[in-house]
Design an enzyme around this catalytic site. Sequence first.
Site, PDB file in Angstrom:
ATOM      1  N   ARG A 142       4.205  10.118 -30.522  1.00 15.40           N
ATOM      2  CA  ARG A 142       5.018  10.398 -29.337  1.00 15.40           C
ATOM      3  C   ARG A 142       4.393   9.799 -28.075  1.00 15.40           C
ATOM      4  NH1 ARG A 142       7.172  10.923 -33.182  1.00 15.40           N
ATOM      5  NH2 ARG A 142       8.291  12.691 -34.080  1.00 15.40           N
ATOM      6  N   SER A 184      12.311  19.405 -27.529  1.00 13.30           N
ATOM      7  CA  SER A 184      10.973  19.995 -27.470  1.00 13.30           C
ATOM      8  C   SER A 184      10.396  19.905 -26.059  1.00 13.30           C
ATOM      9  CB  SER A 184      10.037  19.283 -28.440  1.00 13.30           C
ATOM     10  OG  SER A 184      10.458  19.443 -29.773  1.00 13.30           O
ATOM     11  N   GLU A 254       6.307  16.926 -23.737  1.00 10.77           N
ATOM     12  CA  GLU A 254       7.165  15.909 -24.335  1.00 10.77           C
ATOM     13  C   GLU A 254       8.331  15.646 -23.392  1.00 10.77           C
ATOM     14  OE1 GLU A 254       9.692  15.352 -28.446  1.00 10.77           O
ATOM     15  OE2 GLU A 254       7.581  15.903 -28.577  1.00 10.77           O
TER      16      GLU A 254
END
EC number: 1.3.1.98
Length: 258
Positions: A142, A184, A254
């Site tokens: 990520r 998220s 995130e």
Amino acid sequence: MIIDFKKYSSVRIGNEFEVLVLDQICDFDGFLIGGANNLLVSPKPKNIGILGDGFNFIQILDRNKDFIHLRIGCKTKSSKMYRFAKENNLKGFEYLSKIPGTLGGLLKMNAGLKGECISQNLIKIATSQGEILRANINFDYRFCPLNTHFFWAEFKLNFGFDTLKDEALKNARSNQPSGASFGSIFKNPKNDFAGRLIEAVGLKGFSKGDAMLSDKHANFLINKKNASFEDAFFLIELARKKVFEEFGTNLENEVIII
């Protein structure tokens, strides 16, 4: 152009702001949005831009019996990329059926699912600083290290759309809550899950105004009706603080806050 982020963003939080449309590759001193699927917009964001429709495309550059070489504009939606791969029997984009957003946003966070990610079939990215080869980009979980704007990217995909994987992915993320959300809040820390940590400190289902840490998955923030930026930001920072105090783990966002 004017964008109302209360209508445009997936979490349905934000005001109306002037957004600059970029119709060609250029420098831009501000934040470039995509589909606003993992975005929380403050009352006073910095300059905002968006790619023009000329960057919504999928172009075949080369093909042979084994693979296809594509150039894809960074305004192209993940759903369009998934459909193209399925219709042309291409392997490597099956997981995009479950990840909303535009290619630019997917690249910015190296989005993925079930061990796959957008950088795995990447050849290069066209940025405001020039074209950058995948081999020179240190992607991680990520994470993309490039602090510049993306305009198009090239991919090499093999033939053989994986129908078994596609079917298995239909149930992926079935535990995720419904409702207005940016997905998220935090990245999962190594060898753990952000949702587990937030639940362990007693914040699952906790609300502030119309913003709530979901009672189904604690790492999701839900806008129940008319949540404010302040309510959402309060919950994000509260979860970060409580988890750090209890476990010594510093949760990393995130969601992107501008």
